[in-house]
Design an enzyme around this catalytic site. Structure first.
Site, mmCIF file in Angstrom:
data_model
loop_
_atom_site.group_PDB
_atom_site.id
_atom_site.type_symbol
_atom_site.label_atom_id
_atom_site.label_comp_id
_atom_site.label_asym_id
_atom_site.label_seq_id
_atom_site.Cartn_x
_atom_site.Cartn_y
_atom_site.Cartn_z
ATOM 1 N N PRO A 10 0.793 -1.225 0.000
ATOM 2 C CA PRO A 10 0.000 0.000 0.000
ATOM 3 C C PRO A 10 0.832 1.286 0.000
ATOM 4 C CG PRO A 10 -0.095 -1.092 2.140
ATOM 5 C CD PRO A 10 0.551 -2.057 1.176
ATOM 6 N N ASN A 11 0.322 2.234 -0.739
ATOM 7 C CA ASN A 11 0.851 3.609 -0.826
ATOM 8 C C ASN A 11 2.143 3.730 -1.632
ATOM 9 O OD1 ASN A 11 -1.244 4.744 0.873
ATOM 10 N ND2 ASN A 11 -0.260 3.639 2.542
ATOM 11 N N ARG A 18 4.968 11.053 -2.413
ATOM 12 C CA ARG A 18 4.671 10.681 -1.027
ATOM 13 C C ARG A 18 5.895 10.915 -0.142
ATOM 14 N NH1 ARG A 18 4.590 4.492 1.245
ATOM 15 N NH2 ARG A 18 3.963 5.051 3.349
ATOM 16 N N TYR A 23 11.081 8.937 1.414
ATOM 17 C CA TYR A 23 11.102 7.895 0.385
ATOM 18 C C TYR A 23 11.753 8.324 -0.928
ATOM 19 C CZ TYR A 23 7.846 5.701 3.622
ATOM 20 O OH TYR A 23 7.275 5.154 4.735
ATOM 21 N N ASN A 72 8.092 -5.585 -0.744
ATOM 22 C CA ASN A 72 7.970 -4.391 0.091
ATOM 23 C C ASN A 72 6.491 -4.289 0.443
ATOM 24 O OD1 ASN A 72 7.828 -1.989 1.387
ATOM 25 N ND2 ASN A 72 8.973 -0.812 -0.146
ATOM 26 N N ALA A 75 3.116 -0.683 4.925
ATOM 27 C CA ALA A 75 2.680 -0.726 6.332
ATOM 28 C C ALA A 75 2.159 -2.101 6.753
ATOM 29 C CB ALA A 75 1.614 0.341 6.567
ATOM 30 N N GLU A 96 12.683 -9.520 2.025
ATOM 31 C CA GLU A 96 11.947 -8.331 2.491
ATOM 32 C C GLU A 96 12.726 -7.075 2.107
ATOM 33 O OE1 GLU A 96 11.432 -8.329 6.723
ATOM 34 O OE2 GLU A 96 10.459 -6.364 6.728
ATOM 35 N N HIS A 98 12.670 -2.617 2.045
ATOM 36 C CA HIS A 98 12.102 -1.315 2.402
ATOM 37 C C HIS A 98 13.009 -0.215 1.870
ATOM 38 C CE1 HIS A 98 9.267 -3.251 5.050
ATOM 39 N NE2 HIS A 98 10.265 -3.980 5.487
ATOM 40 N N ARG A 105 13.184 4.386 12.582
ATOM 41 C CA ARG A 105 11.943 5.165 12.560
ATOM 42 C C ARG A 105 11.095 4.889 13.807
ATOM 43 N NH1 ARG A 105 9.256 4.835 6.852
ATOM 44 N NH2 ARG A 105 8.159 6.625 7.751
HETATM 45 C C1 DQA Z 1 8.204 1.095 3.800
HETATM 46 C C2 DQA Z 1 8.287 1.300 5.311
HETATM 47 C C3 DQA Z 1 6.929 1.104 5.959
HETATM 48 O O1 DQA Z 1 7.023 1.319 7.357
HETATM 49 C C4 DQA Z 1 5.915 2.087 5.394
HETATM 50 O O2 DQA Z 1 4.652 1.868 5.949
HETATM 51 C C5 DQA Z 1 5.888 2.066 3.924
HETATM 52 C C6 DQA Z 1 7.140 1.988 3.188
HETATM 53 C C7 DQA Z 1 9.538 1.430 3.108
HETATM 54 O O3 DQA Z 1 9.695 1.029 1.953
HETATM 55 O O4 DQA Z 1 10.389 2.108 3.676
HETATM 56 O O5 DQA Z 1 4.827 2.178 3.311
HETATM 57 O O6 DQA Z 1 7.900 -0.257 3.544
#
Ligand code: DQA
Length: 143
Positions: A10-11, A18, A23, A72, A75, A96, A98, A105
């Protein structure tokens, strides 16, 4: 030919606009292009997907023909037992990924359900982590 899926949660479709301070300004489309180039160099078949929906991500994990998954989960990393279980339910290595260093964080980002079932994790390298993860997964599948 080795087949790898890069799956984004998501997002992440909003990358570029964003929270650029966290990011970066690169878009998900730019990242996909970077990864397609790297896949060409590595001789890997690449699928690249994104969904904002937990169930859709689970369906993709169940149905992918890829041998390895770079995930990735956004959240959902910090909340989704269902995605963790989906990974446990398919016999495929998961890396995994990110963009940000989740350990630097907020406290709630420092726990990852995905880490319980992933063989490795890359975080904090921004968009550069994606082609790096592709190389690492390709090496892992070649072992
Ligand atoms: C994320 C880190 C997560 O905590 C966050 O909710 C994201 C992006 C990252 O790529 O740094 O949506 O996965």
């Amino acid at each position: 030919m080795t087949h790898i899926l890069i799956l984004n949660g998501p997002n992440l479709n909003l990358l570029g606009t964003r929270q650029p301070e966290t990011y970066g300004t690169i878009t998900l489309k730019d990242i996909e292009t970077m990864c397609a180039k790297e896949a060409g160099r590595l001789g890997v078949k690449l699928d690249f997907a994104q969904s904002n929906h937990e169930g859709a991500l689970i369906d993709i994990i169940h149905e992918t023909k890829a041998e390895g998954i770079i995930l990735n989960a956004g959240a959902y990393t910090h909340s989704s037992i269902a995605i963790m279980d989906a990974i446990s339910s398919v016999d495929k290595p998961v890396l995994e990924l990110h963009l940000s260093n989740i350990h630097q964080r907020e406290g709630f980002r420092q726990h990852s359900y995905i880490s319980k079932v992933a063989f490795a994790m890359i975080c904090g390298l921004g968009a550069s982590g994606y082609p790096l993860a592709l190389r690492a997964m390709s090496d892992h599948l070649a072992l």
